[in-house]
Design an enzyme around this catalytic site. Structure first.
Site, short mmCIF file in Angstrom:
data_model
loop_
_atom_site.label_atom_id
_atom_site.label_comp_id
_atom_site.label_asym_id
_atom_site.label_seq_id
_atom_site.Cartn_x
_atom_site.Cartn_y
_atom_site.Cartn_z
N GLY A 154 5.79 63.30 -56.84
CA GLY A 154 4.83 62.35 -56.29
C GLY A 154 3.45 62.69 -56.80
O GLY A 154 3.27 62.90 -58.00
N GLU A 155 2.51 62.79 -55.90
CA GLU A 155 1.13 63.07 -56.30
C GLU A 155 0.65 64.27 -55.48
O GLU A 155 0.51 64.18 -54.26
CB GLU A 155 0.28 61.82 -56.05
N SER A 156 0.41 65.37 -56.19
CA SER A 156 0.20 66.63 -55.47
C SER A 156 -1.09 66.67 -54.66
O SER A 156 -1.12 67.28 -53.59
CB SER A 156 0.25 67.80 -56.46
N CYS A 170 8.31 68.73 -59.71
CA CYS A 170 7.12 68.11 -60.27
C CYS A 170 5.88 68.34 -59.38
O CYS A 170 5.33 69.42 -59.38
CB CYS A 170 7.40 66.64 -60.53
N ARG A 194 -1.43 70.61 -64.39
CA ARG A 194 -0.99 69.26 -64.03
C ARG A 194 -1.15 68.30 -65.22
O ARG A 194 -2.10 68.42 -65.99
CB ARG A 194 -1.81 68.73 -62.85
N ILE A 210 7.94 62.95 -65.70
CA ILE A 210 7.00 61.87 -65.37
C ILE A 210 5.64 62.48 -65.05
O ILE A 210 5.49 63.14 -64.01
CB ILE A 210 7.51 61.06 -64.16
N ARG A 211 4.69 62.27 -65.94
CA ARG A 211 3.36 62.90 -65.76
C ARG A 211 3.56 64.34 -65.28
O ARG A 211 3.00 64.78 -64.28
CB ARG A 211 2.52 62.14 -64.73
N HIS A 262 12.67 65.84 -63.00
CA HIS A 262 13.17 65.21 -61.77
C HIS A 262 14.69 65.12 -61.73
O HIS A 262 15.24 64.09 -62.14
CB HIS A 262 12.62 63.78 -61.67
N GLU A 304 16.48 64.51 -59.23
CA GLU A 304 16.88 63.47 -58.27
C GLU A 304 16.94 62.09 -58.93
O GLU A 304 17.53 61.16 -58.38
CB GLU A 304 15.92 63.45 -57.06
N1 GLN Z 1 1.09 64.17 -61.94
C1 GLN Z 1 1.52 64.42 -60.60
C2 GLN Z 1 0.61 65.40 -59.89
O1 GLN Z 1 -0.25 65.98 -60.46
C3 GLN Z 1 2.95 64.94 -60.56
C4 GLN Z 1 3.87 63.89 -61.10
C5 GLN Z 1 5.24 63.87 -60.48
O2 GLN Z 1 5.52 64.44 -59.43
N2 GLN Z 1 6.10 63.12 -61.11
O3 GLN Z 1 0.74 65.60 -58.71
#
Ligand code: GLN
Length: 201
Positions: free
Chosen positions: A48-50, A80, A111, A140-141, A176, A178
């Site tokens: 997700g987004e940390s 992630c 990140r 993913i990112r 990921h 999942e």
């Molecule tokens: N770029 C996201 C972050 O810095 C992590 C990306 C992800 O969980 N797929 O939190």
């Protein structure tokens, strides 16, 4: 087995589905408040987004209790953004604030170091503990694991680069599992958590 999925933000339904597919007998619960951590045998920290996740951990009152549960040995699989939160150290991201981290895995992580969202990719990942068949790595990112400290053990490689680590009961993955249909990693982690639970009983 009672398995929690941190459900403040991120790809929570995918993690819940992956756990149920890996172990149909597991009871999967959403973790949103400190009381949800009680009696858990394992916890998944989703992608997700940390920075958002860190903020919601503070707001929900989960930060302290979660840090304590992890320090007490709660098995955790962090994907992630989850890996970012369990990293002991972050290398600063240019032009964007980084979140505080709970720590618990002796790595230095940066990140978004593989590029932006459209530079997300799939690549085969080597996980020797699972056997010779490559694991489908979905990045993913993704955060990059820049350095492992002595307490961290490499778990997964993309080429010569470490993309998965573990420190005892805590696993951290830059990709990921999942989101792929391959359940081997989830199953291996849950088997370790089940063995830890038996030892504790
Ligand atoms: N770029 C996201 C972050 O810095 C992590 C990306 C992800 O969980 N797929 O939190």
């Amino acid at each position: 087995m009672k398995v929690g999925v941190l459900a403040l933000q991120g790809d929570v339904p995918e993690h819940r589905a992956a756990v149920s597919a890996a172990d149909p007998k597991a009871t999967v619960v959403a973790v949103r408040a400190p009381a949800d951590l009680e009696t858990l045998d394992a916890l998944f920290l989703p992608g997700g987004e940390s920075t958002t996740m860190a903020r919601l951990l503070e707001l929900s009152g989960l930060w302290g209790p979660l840090a304590e549960a992890l320090a007490a040995g709660l098995p955790a699989l962090a994907t992630c953004a989850g890996l970012i939160l369990l990293s002991d150290r972050l290398e600063a991201t240019e032009g964007a604030p980084d979140p505080p981290t709970l720590g618990g895995i002796d790595v230095l992580v940066k990140r978004n170091d593989y590029g932006r969202q459209r530079e997300s990719f799939e690549a085969p990942v080597r996980v020797p503990s699972l056997g010779i068949e490559a694991f489908p790595g979905i990045f993913i990112r993704a955060p990059r694991i820049l350095r492992l400290g002595p307490a961290a053990e490499p778990l997964a490689w993309r080429g010569t680069e470490v993309v998965g680590v573990r420190q005892g009961p805590r696993w951290g993955l830059a990709f990921h599992p999942e989101l792929s249909p391959d359940r081997r990693l989830t199953r291996a982690f849950l088997a370790g958590a089940r063995a830890a639970r038996r030892r504790a009983q």
